[in-house]
Design a protein around this motif. Structure first.
Motif, PDB file in Angstrom:
ATOM      1  N   PRO A  80       0.838  -1.198   0.000  1.00  0.00           N
ATOM      2  CA  PRO A  80       0.000   0.000   0.000  1.00  0.00           C
ATOM      3  C   PRO A  80       0.871   1.246   0.000  1.00  0.00           C
ATOM      4  O   PRO A  80       1.861   1.315   0.730  1.00  0.00           O
ATOM      5  N   ASP A  84      -2.483   7.000  -2.004  1.00  0.00           N
ATOM      6  CA  ASP A  84      -2.764   6.572  -3.376  1.00  0.00           C
ATOM      7  C   ASP A  84      -3.718   5.387  -3.299  1.00  0.00           C
ATOM      8  O   ASP A  84      -3.415   4.384  -2.654  1.00  0.00           O
ATOM      9  N   ARG A  85      -4.855   5.517  -3.942  1.00  0.00           N
ATOM     10  CA  ARG A  85      -5.805   4.411  -3.821  1.00  0.00           C
ATOM     11  C   ARG A  85      -5.473   3.232  -4.703  1.00  0.00           C
ATOM     12  O   ARG A  85      -5.974   2.134  -4.489  1.00  0.00           O
ATOM     13  N   ARG A  86      -4.625   3.424  -5.679  1.00  0.00           N
ATOM     14  CA  ARG A  86      -4.281   2.302  -6.551  1.00  0.00           C
ATOM     15  C   ARG A  86      -3.397   1.301  -5.815  1.00  0.00           C
ATOM     16  O   ARG A  86      -2.637   1.664  -4.902  1.00  0.00           O
ATOM     17  N   GLU A  87      -3.521   0.074  -6.227  1.00  0.00           N
ATOM     18  CA  GLU A  87      -2.687  -0.947  -5.603  1.00  0.00           C
ATOM     19  C   GLU A  87      -1.282  -0.915  -6.186  1.00  0.00           C
ATOM     20  O   GLU A  87      -1.111  -0.827  -7.393  1.00  0.00           O
TER      21      GLU A  87
END
Lengths: 186, 186
Positions: A80, A84-87
């Motif tokens: 994580p 940043d919400r992206r993986e």
DNA sequence: TAAAGAGTTCTGTAATTACAGAAATTACTA
DNA sequence: TAGTAATTTCTGTAATTACAGAACTCTTTA
């Protein structure tokens, strides 16, 4: 920005990715998976799927599936990134650890099923009065062998890396050490 | 006579051949090759190509190519049958020997090319002043690791089977034995 | 709760690999 | 040395696998 790795800028890094990619074929994983693994192995910071996709010029969907496979082998893991919400994904970088994970996977995928398949055959063979004794013997030897290897594999996978390293570096010296006590057979 | 293995007469032997055949996929050889290998492994006497072809129901040409591949792996060899001009083939039946041959082949096909590919990359990397030191380090570690494994493999392949067997049967006891002298690191 | 972002699953196509059958070659035999 | 048996190589097709792009789902934000 780059849609595909540019040959002219083939840095050592991208060359490594390319090589690793087509060696994947030999090793039983496809090019995409191997390339992604190489890329993450050489990445100092974790990458998201979009970055991987554009860096290697492979489709987003393909990246998604490949990442899943690599996670299955435990060669990479989700990391994580705050804010940043992206993986993001990062690879195991300890080469010994990596090797152990691959060995573990191979044991599960290659050796274990072989043992169970042969068990079935042996079970059946023992109910066949007409079976040639030599055939039975060969099946049994194969079974015994695979079981030995499987057990050994299992044990080695639980040995700390440093000791494994030592063991390998010693190489065949271990043999002489072992047979100091034993007799000089074969 | 039988064009294809009859399921109803699925003896332990033919079941073994079938299993071995589709496990071949996992192991990186195709079904035909794996089936032929299994058949020969369980055959008390050597077989000719025609026998293999009709027994397994695969084309004569395919048998020819598959036999060549198996000979390449040194898992089978030509066995001349007196008074018969056709070539007959028999498999290595010592399972340890078999495993060593496979290991040898894998070393040549998987490890050796990997080492040489990474050498190339490293060579290039060392001419790149802008390369990230961590990237260089990881490549070097991979290279060192593969070299260690390669050397070890090479040594183990020259150890007599009986000693290898002993070594594996001892399993992790070897570790304790080794570290009697060494310090308790990791 | 609409809109957009991120990720996954689905669907069709391209590329590869496995294979059969035919043709060609090689090795015997008479 | 013609004829035949045995084997290999060639050629096209079938089957599999890898992959891109579209459609869909889930999640977050406004």
């Amino acid at each position: 920005m780059t849609e595909i790795l540019d040959i002219s800028d083939a840095s050592a890094k991208s060359q490594f990715v390319l090589y690793w990619g087509d060696m994947g074929g030999q090793w039983g994983v496809n090019r995409s998976v191997a390339q992604i693994h190489a890329l993450l192995f050489l990445s100092v910071s974790p990458l998201n799927a979009e970055q991987i996709s554009s860096e290697l010029g492979i489709a987003r969907s393909n990246v998604s599936n490949s990442l899943k496979e690599l996670v299955g082998w435990k060669l990479i893991r989700r990391i994580p990134v705050p804010g940043d919400r992206r993986e993001h994904f990062g690879a195991e970088t300890d080469v010994w650890e990596m090797a152990m994970r691959i060995a573990q996977g191979r044991k599960e995928r290659e050796i274990d099923p072989a043992i169970s398949a042969i068990s079935d055959c042996l079970e059946k063979a023992e109910t066949e009065p007409e079976i040639h004794p030599e055939v039975l013997k060969r099946m049994q030897e194969m079974q015994a062998f695979l079981t030995t290897v499987d057990t050994w594999y299992g044990q080695m996978l639980n040995v700390p890396k440093s000791k494994l390293n030592l063991l390998m570096k010693m190489g065949n010296k271990v043999i002489s050490l072992l047979t100091l006590t034993g007799k000089k057979s074969e």
